[in-house]
Design a protein around this motif. Structure first.
Motif, PDB file in Angstrom:
ATOM      1  N   ARG A 195       6.362 -28.602  52.786  1.00 59.76           N
ATOM      2  CA  ARG A 195       6.656 -27.856  51.552  1.00 59.76           C
ATOM      3  C   ARG A 195       5.401 -27.617  50.718  1.00 59.76           C
ATOM      4  NH1 ARG A 195      11.089 -26.715  48.526  1.00 59.76           N
ATOM      5  NH2 ARG A 195      10.713 -26.442  46.316  1.00 59.76           N
ATOM      6  N   ALA A 196       4.548 -28.624  50.590  1.00 56.04           N
ATOM      7  CA  ALA A 196       3.340 -28.504  49.756  1.00 56.04           C
ATOM      8  C   ALA A 196       2.413 -27.405  50.270  1.00 56.04           C
ATOM      9  CB  ALA A 196       2.607 -29.838  49.699  1.00 56.04           C
ATOM     10  N   THR A 197       2.262 -27.298  51.569  1.00 56.46           N
ATOM     11  CA  THR A 197       1.406 -26.265  52.159  1.00 56.46           C
ATOM     12  C   THR A 197       1.980 -24.879  51.900  1.00 56.46           C
ATOM     13  OG1 THR A 197       0.648 -27.799  53.865  1.00 56.46           O
ATOM     14  CG2 THR A 197       0.373 -25.438  54.316  1.00 56.46           C
ATOM     15  N   LEU A 198       3.294 -24.749  52.043  1.00 59.17           N
ATOM     16  CA  LEU A 198       3.939 -23.457  51.798  1.00 59.17           C
ATOM     17  C   LEU A 198       3.860 -23.087  50.313  1.00 59.17           C
ATOM     18  CD1 LEU A 198       7.056 -23.879  54.107  1.00 59.17           C
ATOM     19  CD2 LEU A 198       4.994 -22.539  54.581  1.00 59.17           C
ATOM     20  N   ALA A 199       4.059 -24.071  49.434  1.00 65.26           N
ATOM     21  CA  ALA A 199       3.959 -23.817  47.995  1.00 65.26           C
ATOM     22  C   ALA A 199       2.543 -23.386  47.628  1.00 65.26           C
ATOM     23  CB  ALA A 199       4.364 -25.063  47.212  1.00 65.26           C
ATOM     24  N   ALA A 200       1.548 -24.006  48.246  1.00 69.17           N
ATOM     25  CA  ALA A 200       0.153 -23.634  47.989  1.00 69.17           C
ATOM     26  C   ALA A 200      -0.110 -22.198  48.440  1.00 69.17           C
ATOM     27  CB  ALA A 200      -0.794 -24.608  48.693  1.00 69.17           C
ATOM     28  N   ALA A 201       0.464 -21.799  49.571  1.00 68.52           N
ATOM     29  CA  ALA A 201       0.298 -20.434  50.072  1.00 68.52           C
ATOM     30  C   ALA A 201       0.909 -19.433  49.081  1.00 68.52           C
ATOM     31  CB  ALA A 201       0.931 -20.287  51.451  1.00 68.52           C
ATOM     32  N   LEU A 202       2.066 -19.776  48.530  1.00 69.84           N
ATOM     33  CA  LEU A 202       2.700 -18.903  47.533  1.00 69.84           C
ATOM     34  C   LEU A 202       1.829 -18.807  46.284  1.00 69.84           C
ATOM     35  CD1 LEU A 202       6.441 -20.000  47.741  1.00 69.84           C
ATOM     36  CD2 LEU A 202       5.486 -17.810  48.409  1.00 69.84           C
ATOM     37  N   SER A 203       1.319 -19.929  45.828  1.00 66.84           N
ATOM     38  CA  SER A 203       0.479 -19.944  44.626  1.00 66.84           C
ATOM     39  C   SER A 203      -0.782 -19.118  44.824  1.00 66.84           C
ATOM     40  CB  SER A 203       0.122 -21.383  44.257  1.00 66.84           C
ATOM     41  OG  SER A 203       1.277 -22.086  43.871  1.00 66.84           O
ATOM     42  N   GLU A 204      -1.411 -19.258  45.990  1.00 64.74           N
ATOM     43  CA  GLU A 204      -2.621 -18.482  46.292  1.00 64.74           C
ATOM     44  C   GLU A 204      -2.337 -16.987  46.287  1.00 64.74           C
ATOM     45  OE1 GLU A 204      -4.962 -19.543  49.724  1.00 64.74           O
ATOM     46  OE2 GLU A 204      -4.702 -21.667  49.296  1.00 64.74           O
ATOM     47  N   ALA A 205      -1.137 -16.601  46.676  1.00 60.06           N
ATOM     48  CA  ALA A 205      -0.764 -15.195  46.707  1.00 60.06           C
ATOM     49  C   ALA A 205      -0.358 -14.674  45.323  1.00 60.06           C
ATOM     50  CB  ALA A 205       0.375 -14.973  47.695  1.00 60.06           C
ATOM     51  N   GLY A 206      -0.303 -15.602  44.334  1.00 67.80           N
ATOM     52  CA  GLY A 206       0.034 -15.202  42.978  1.00 67.80           C
ATOM     53  C   GLY A 206       1.514 -15.337  42.642  1.00 67.80           C
ATOM     54  N   TYR A 207       2.244 -16.074  43.463  1.00 67.63           N
ATOM     55  CA  TYR A 207       3.685 -16.250  43.265  1.00 67.63           C
ATOM     56  C   TYR A 207       4.036 -17.735  43.252  1.00 67.63           C
ATOM     57  CZ  TYR A 207       3.718 -11.324  44.341  1.00 67.63           C
ATOM     58  OH  TYR A 207       3.474  -9.974  44.330  1.00 67.63           O
ATOM     59  N   ALA A 208       3.495 -18.442  42.277  1.00 64.07           N
ATOM     60  CA  ALA A 208       3.735 -19.880  42.192  1.00 64.07           C
ATOM     61  C   ALA A 208       5.226 -20.167  42.049  1.00 64.07           C
ATOM     62  CB  ALA A 208       2.977 -20.471  41.025  1.00 64.07           C
ATOM     63  N   PRO A 209       5.743 -21.063  42.892  1.00 70.56           N
ATOM     64  CA  PRO A 209       7.167 -21.403  42.768  1.00 70.56           C
ATOM     65  C   PRO A 209       7.413 -22.251  41.521  1.00 70.56           C
ATOM     66  CG  PRO A 209       6.130 -22.648  44.559  1.00 70.56           C
ATOM     67  CD  PRO A 209       5.092 -21.714  44.018  1.00 70.56           C
ATOM     68  N   ALA A 210       8.604 -22.121  40.961  1.00 71.23           N
ATOM     69  CA  ALA A 210       8.990 -22.949  39.822  1.00 71.23           C
ATOM     70  C   ALA A 210       9.182 -24.376  40.282  1.00 71.23           C
ATOM     71  CB  ALA A 210      10.281 -22.410  39.210  1.00 71.23           C
ATOM     72  N   ALA A 211       8.891 -25.307  39.421  1.00 67.12           N
ATOM     73  CA  ALA A 211       8.996 -26.729  39.780  1.00 67.12           C
ATOM     74  C   ALA A 211      10.442 -27.161  39.887  1.00 67.12           C
ATOM     75  CB  ALA A 211       8.293 -27.579  38.735  1.00 67.12           C
ATOM     76  N   ALA A 216       4.545  -9.435  50.028  1.00 64.38           N
ATOM     77  CA  ALA A 216       3.397 -10.319  49.796  1.00 64.38           C
ATOM     78  C   ALA A 216       3.789 -11.776  50.030  1.00 64.38           C
ATOM     79  CB  ALA A 216       2.862 -10.123  48.384  1.00 64.38           C
ATOM     80  N   ILE A 217       4.965 -12.157  49.566  1.00 61.16           N
ATOM     81  CA  ILE A 217       5.441 -13.529  49.743  1.00 61.16           C
ATOM     82  C   ILE A 217       5.683 -13.822  51.219  1.00 61.16           C
ATOM     83  CG2 ILE A 217       7.485 -14.980  49.374  1.00 61.16           C
ATOM     84  CD1 ILE A 217       7.490 -13.770  46.478  1.00 61.16           C
ATOM     85  N   THR A 218       6.327 -12.910  51.910  1.00 61.28           N
ATOM     86  CA  THR A 218       6.591 -13.090  53.337  1.00 61.28           C
ATOM     87  C   THR A 218       5.284 -13.221  54.110  1.00 61.28           C
ATOM     88  OG1 THR A 218       8.659 -11.854  53.142  1.00 61.28           O
ATOM     89  CG2 THR A 218       7.728 -12.085  55.359  1.00 61.28           C
ATOM     90  N   GLU A 219       4.322 -12.353  53.817  1.00 60.76           N
ATOM     91  CA  GLU A 219       3.031 -12.403  54.512  1.00 60.76           C
ATOM     92  C   GLU A 219       2.295 -13.713  54.221  1.00 60.76           C
ATOM     93  OE1 GLU A 219       0.918  -8.836  53.478  1.00 60.76           O
ATOM     94  OE2 GLU A 219       2.370  -7.574  54.521  1.00 60.76           O
ATOM     95  N   ALA A 220       2.317 -14.160  52.983  1.00 63.86           N
ATOM     96  CA  ALA A 220       1.625 -15.402  52.618  1.00 63.86           C
ATOM     97  C   ALA A 220       2.220 -16.595  53.356  1.00 63.86           C
ATOM     98  CB  ALA A 220       1.698 -15.612  51.111  1.00 63.86           C
ATOM     99  N   LEU A 221       3.548 -16.653  53.414  1.00 66.30           N
ATOM    100  CA  LEU A 221       4.202 -17.763  54.099  1.00 66.30           C
ATOM    101  C   LEU A 221       3.950 -17.712  55.600  1.00 66.30           C
ATOM    102  CD1 LEU A 221       7.519 -17.815  52.073  1.00 66.30           C
ATOM    103  CD2 LEU A 221       5.724 -19.565  52.046  1.00 66.30           C
TER     104      LEU A 221
END
Length: 64
Positions: A48-64, A17-22
């Motif tokens: 980075r912000a766009t990639l982080a948003a893609a992860l968050s949308e997929a339900g895998y928000a990166p840690a700050a 899921a993470i790979t597909e979202a990115l």
């Protein structure tokens, strides 16, 4: 190289899921996932912000 720590990642499904979202955010992105350390490395021209948003949308928000 952009690195994310993704604490919610726990299985092979998460990795896919993470790979597909990115790769939706950047189809040319090269993604490496280390499930044991919960780290994701992305080689991408997308910011980075766009990639982080893609992860968050997929339900895998990166840690700050």
């Amino acid at each position: 190289m952009i690195e994310f720590n993704v604490p919610a990642m726990s299985c092979g499904h998460c990795v896919r899921a993470i790979t597909e979202a990115l790769q939706e955010a950047d189809p040319a992105a090269k993604v490496q996932v280390d499930l044991a350390s919960k780290k994701v490395e992305v080689e991408s021209s997308t910011d980075r912000a766009t990639l982080a948003a893609a992860l968050s949308e997929a339900g895998y928000a990166p840690a700050a």
